[in-house]
Design an enzyme around this catalytic site. Structure first.
Site, PDB file in Angstrom:
ATOM      1  N   ASP A 199     -46.987 -13.428  57.684  1.00 56.86           N
ATOM      2  CA  ASP A 199     -47.035 -11.799  57.998  1.00 56.86           C
ATOM      3  C   ASP A 199     -47.899 -11.727  60.131  1.00 56.86           C
ATOM      4  O   ASP A 199     -48.353 -12.876  60.329  1.00 56.86           O
ATOM      5  CB  ASP A 199     -47.335 -11.403  57.585  1.00 56.86           C
ATOM      6  CG  ASP A 199     -49.085 -10.862  57.010  1.00 56.86           C
ATOM      7  OD1 ASP A 199     -49.625 -11.349  57.341  1.00 56.86           O
ATOM      8  OD2 ASP A 199     -49.967 -10.743  55.994  1.00 56.86           O
TER       9      ASP A 199
ATOM     10  N   GLY B 147     -50.510  -9.658  60.174  1.00 56.27           N
ATOM     11  CA  GLY B 147     -51.498  -9.011  60.650  1.00 56.27           C
ATOM     12  C   GLY B 147     -51.704  -7.919  60.638  1.00 56.27           C
ATOM     13  O   GLY B 147     -53.040  -7.016  60.679  1.00 56.27           O
TER      14      GLY B 147
ATOM     15  N   ASP C  53     -41.906 -10.197  49.292  1.00 53.94           N
ATOM     16  CA  ASP C  53     -43.177 -10.938  49.153  1.00 53.94           C
ATOM     17  C   ASP C  53     -44.392  -9.563  48.129  1.00 53.94           C
ATOM     18  O   ASP C  53     -44.202  -8.270  48.373  1.00 53.94           O
ATOM     19  CB  ASP C  53     -43.965 -11.026  49.882  1.00 53.94           C
ATOM     20  CG  ASP C  53     -44.594  -9.992  51.070  1.00 53.94           C
ATOM     21  OD1 ASP C  53     -45.328  -9.668  50.384  1.00 53.94           O
ATOM     22  OD2 ASP C  53     -43.784  -9.281  51.310  1.00 53.94           O
TER      23      ASP C  53
ATOM     24  N   CYS D  20     -40.371 -16.780  26.981  1.00 57.22           N
ATOM     25  CA  CYS D  20     -40.063 -17.008  27.773  1.00 57.22           C
ATOM     26  C   CYS D  20     -40.230 -18.232  27.296  1.00 57.22           C
ATOM     27  O   CYS D  20     -41.106 -19.185  26.574  1.00 57.22           O
ATOM     28  CB  CYS D  20     -41.678 -16.385  29.068  1.00 57.22           C
ATOM     29  SG  CYS D  20     -41.792 -16.880  29.901  1.00 57.22           S
TER      30      CYS D  20
ATOM     31  N   CYS E 254     -41.738 -20.729  30.190  1.00 55.25           N
ATOM     32  CA  CYS E 254     -42.723 -21.192  30.743  1.00 55.25           C
ATOM     33  C   CYS E 254     -44.173 -22.267  30.377  1.00 55.25           C
ATOM     34  O   CYS E 254     -43.159 -21.691  28.531  1.00 55.25           O
ATOM     35  CB  CYS E 254     -43.366 -19.997  31.417  1.00 55.25           C
ATOM     36  SG  CYS E 254     -44.984 -19.241  30.823  1.00 55.25           S
TER      37      CYS E 254
ATOM     38  N   CYS F 155     -45.712 -20.731  27.643  1.00 51.03           N
ATOM     39  CA  CYS F 155     -45.291 -19.743  26.746  1.00 51.03           C
ATOM     40  C   CYS F 155     -45.268 -20.960  25.541  1.00 51.03           C
ATOM     41  O   CYS F 155     -45.534 -20.767  24.511  1.00 51.03           O
ATOM     42  CB  CYS F 155     -44.344 -18.307  27.306  1.00 51.03           C
ATOM     43  SG  CYS F 155     -44.900 -17.414  27.516  1.00 51.03           S
TER      44      CYS F 155
ATOM     45  N   HIS G 126     -47.279 -17.628  33.920  1.00 52.95           N
ATOM     46  CA  HIS G 126     -46.348 -17.051  33.520  1.00 52.95           C
ATOM     47  C   HIS G 126     -45.537 -15.497  34.371  1.00 52.95           C
ATOM     48  O   HIS G 126     -44.558 -16.343  33.994  1.00 52.95           O
ATOM     49  CB  HIS G 126     -46.758 -16.551  32.382  1.00 52.95           C
ATOM     50  CG  HIS G 126     -46.504 -15.588  31.990  1.00 52.95           C
ATOM     51  ND1 HIS G 126     -44.923 -16.272  30.787  1.00 52.95           N
ATOM     52  CD2 HIS G 126     -46.462 -13.916  31.734  1.00 52.95           C
ATOM     53  CE1 HIS G 126     -45.008 -14.772  30.886  1.00 52.95           C
ATOM     54  NE2 HIS G 126     -45.473 -13.231  30.904  1.00 52.95           N
TER      55      HIS G 126
END
Length: 493
Positions: free
Chosen positions: A91, A93, A382, A420, A422, A425, A451
Site C-alpha cells: 500500500d 501509506g 485484504d 474445518c 486445517c 482443527c 485456522h
C-alpha cells in the site's frame, strides 16, 4: 512487469481470473493476508504457502519507519527481506496517514506527520511513496491517496478526491519514469536547513523549474487547470488528452523536471517546509533510480476516492482511467460507513471499472462483505481481521465466530470447527486453545492464526469454485443467509 489479468469466466458480475505478476500467478477472486512489517503475524512464509496464500500485502508506511527502505533494498527488496517468493502488494501509506489525524498535516505537496515511534517529523509525498515502494520492489504498488473520512460533505469529499487525483498523476509519472541503472535511493534525517532544501533546491529544481513542474503536472494548461480544479470530470476531450499527456509524457524538458524537480511543493506550500513550527529533523527519501530503462519491478494501481458520493466516485474513476493504470482499487470504504452505503457505492462504481483490469477493494474483510463484493465484480481483498481476531481469541467457523476465551470452551474436547480441515482443527481441541490463550502462550496465537487464515483462503477457493460452475448467485445467497442467522462472536457453544 506490468500486471495482466486473464478473465477465465464470469458469473453475473463476478469474475474468475488469473492475475500474472512478476513473482507468479494469483487466482482471483483472491484474499491477501496482511504482512504489516514484512511478516504476516505469527506465520512463516512456508506456512502461508501451505495454506494456499498466493499474494500478501506489505505496509509502506510502517516499513518506511522501521527498518527503512535502504535495509530492505539491501536484501534485494521485500521478497528477499521476508523470505517470500510469491507476489507482494504494497500500500502507499495513505490510509495509515489518514488514521494519524491530529499528528498529520496535509498540503498539496503531500503529508507531513509525526512518527508514532519517536515523534520526529516525516514527509510523505506521492514521489516519496513511489520511491519507497520501488525499493521494496513489490509486484503491485499503490498510488498515494488522500483517504476521505466518513462522514464527509460533498464539498469535503470533492476537495479530497481532487487532491487524490493530482497525487495519482504524480505517482504515475514518478513510478513509470525512465531512470538509469545502478543508482539507488537512500533515506536520511535532514536538519532544519536541509528541510528548506527539501522544499525546493535539494532535488535540483530551481524556482522556475518547480513552477514548471507544478504547472505541467497539476495544471497541464490554463484550461486543463480549470478542468482539474473542478474534479477532472468536466474536462473536454482535448482537455482530457492534454491532462493524460501532461502527466505521463509532458515533454523532454518536462520529463527531466519530473525526475529531478517534481518533489518541489506547489506555490503556497514551500513555506510550510521551513516553518518554525516544523521539527528539526525529517525523514527524506532520495529518488529511486535503480530499476533501469526496462521499467519498474511491478505495476502501479490507482485508487478511486470520492466518499459516499457516486458522482465524485465516477469522476475519480474517469480521471484514473485516462492515465491507464494496470489495475484499479476502490479506497475510502471500511472507514465507518454502514454496509448499505458501501454496497451502494460499489454498485455505482464497479460496473464502470475497466473489465480487463483487476479490481481491488481495500481493507474490507468480513467474510460476508467479501462475498457481497465478489458478487458485484471485485477481484482482490485484504484485511487484518483474520490475523488480528486470531490473536484476540476470535475464531471464524462455518457456524459463526467463537470467542475461545469464553469459559464454555474450558472442557470442550472438540475442534474449533468440525467441518474445518486445517492443521489446528485436525490436532487441537478448543479446551487446549483456551488454555494457551489464558497462559498467554505464543503457540496459541500461531494456531489461531493458522485456522483463521485457512478459513479465509478456503472461502476464496469456494467462491472461485462457485463461479467456475456458474452457481455463485445461489451459493452466495445461501452463504449470506447463513451468516446473517449466526450468533454474534462469543455466543456460540
Amino acid at each position: 512487469m506490468r500486471p495482466t489479468l486473464e478473465l477465465l469466466k464470469t458469473d453475473g458480475a463476478a469474475r474468475l481470473g488469473r492475475l500474472t505478476l512478476t513473482h507468479g500467478v494469483v487466482e482471483t477472486p483472491a484474499f491477501m493476508p496482511v504482512g504489516t512489517y514484512g511478516t504476516v503475524k505469527a506465520m512463516t512464509p512456508e506456512e502461508l504457502e501451505g495454506l494456499g496464500a498466493q499474494i500478501v500485502l506489505g505496509n509502506t508506511f510502517h516499513l518506511l519507519l522501521r527498518p527503512g527502505p535502504d535495509i530492505i533494498d539491501a536484501h534485494g527488496g521485500l521478497h528477499g527481506f521476508m523470505h517470500w517468493s510469491r507476489p507482494i502488494l504494497t500500500d502507499s501509506g495513505g490510509f495509515q496517514v489518514f488514521s494519524l489525524k491530529s499528528l498529520r498535516k496535509i498540503t498539496e505537496e503531500g503529508v507531513r506527520f509525526r512518527s508514532p515511534i519517536d515523534g520526529s517529523e516525516v514527509r510523505l509525498t506521492p514521489e516519496d511513496s513511489m520511491d519507497v515502494q520501488l525499493k521494496l520492489r513489490s509486484d503491485i504498488a499503490m498510488a498515494l491517496d488522500d483517504c476521505t473520512p466518513y462522514p464527509a460533505t460533498e464539498a469535503e469529499a470533492r476537495e479530497s478526491m481532487e487532491r487524490s487525483m493530482r497525487w495519482a498523476a504524480r505517482s504515475f509519472a514518478h513510478y513509470y519514469r525512465e531512470r538509469p541503472q545502478g543508482q539507488t535511493p537512500s533515506v536520511h534525517r535532514a536538519p532544519r536547513a536541509g528541510m528548506r532544501d527539501m522544499a525546493g533546491v535539494h532535488r535540483g529544481a530551481s524556482v522556475a523549474g518547480a513552477r514548471d513542474t507544478a504547472s505541467r503536472h497539476h495544471h497541464a494548461s490554463v484550461a486543463g487547470a480549470r478542468d482539474m480544479a473542478s474534479g477532472h470530470h468536466d474536462a473536454s476531450v482535448a482537455g482530457a488528452r492534454d491532462m493524460a499527456n501532461a502527466h505521463r509524457d509532458a515533454s523532454a524538458a518536462g520529463a527531466r523536471d519530473m525526475a529531478n524537480g517534481h518533489h518541489a511543493p506547489m506555490a503556497g506550500v514551500r513555506g510550510d517546509a521551513s516553518s518554525p513550527e516544523t521539527s528539526s529533523v525529517a525523514t527524506h527519501i532520495e529518488p529511486m533510480q535503480s530499476t533501469g530503462p526496462a521499467g519498474p519491478p511491478g505495476g502501479l494501481f490507482g485508487i478511486v476516492q470520492g466518499g459516499m458520493h457516486p458522482s465524485l466516485r465516477l469522476a475519480s474513476l474517469e480521471a484514473l482511467t485516462r492515465l491507464d493504470f494496470p489495475g484499479y482499487a476502490v479506497g475510502g470504504l471500511a472507514v465507518g460507513e454502514p454496509e448499505e452505503e458501501r454496497l451502494r457505492i460499489l454498485e455505482a462504481v464497479v460496473p464502470h471499472m475497466p473489465k480487463e483490469r483487476p479490481r481491488y477493494l481495500m481493507g474490507v474483510g468480513r467474510p460476508e462483505d467479501i462475498v457481497a463484493a465478489v458478487v458485484r465484480g471485485i477481484d482482490m481483498f485484504d484485511c487484518v481481521m483474520p490475523t488480528r481476531h486470531a490473536r484476540n481469541g476470535h475464531l471464524f467457523t462455518s457456524r459463526g465466530v467463537i470467542n475461545i476465551r469464553n469459559s464454555m470452551h474450558q472442557a470442550d474436547l472438540g475442534p474449533i470447527d468440525p467441518d474445518c480441515a486445517c492443521y489446528t482443527c485436525r490436532n487441537y481441541s478448543r479446551s487446549y486453545l483456551r488454555h494457551l490463550d489464558r497462559c498467554n502462550e505464543i503457540l496459541g496465537s500461531r494456531l489461531n492464526t493458522i485456522h483463521n487464515l485457512h478459513f479465509y483462503l478456503d472461502l476464496m477457493r469456494s467462491i472461485r469454485g462457485a463461479i467456475a460452475e456458474g452457481r455463485l448467485a445461489s451459493w452466495a445467497a445461501g452463504y449470506l443467509a447463513s451468516r446473517a442467522a449466526q450468533a454474534p462472536a462469543g455466543a456460540m457453544a
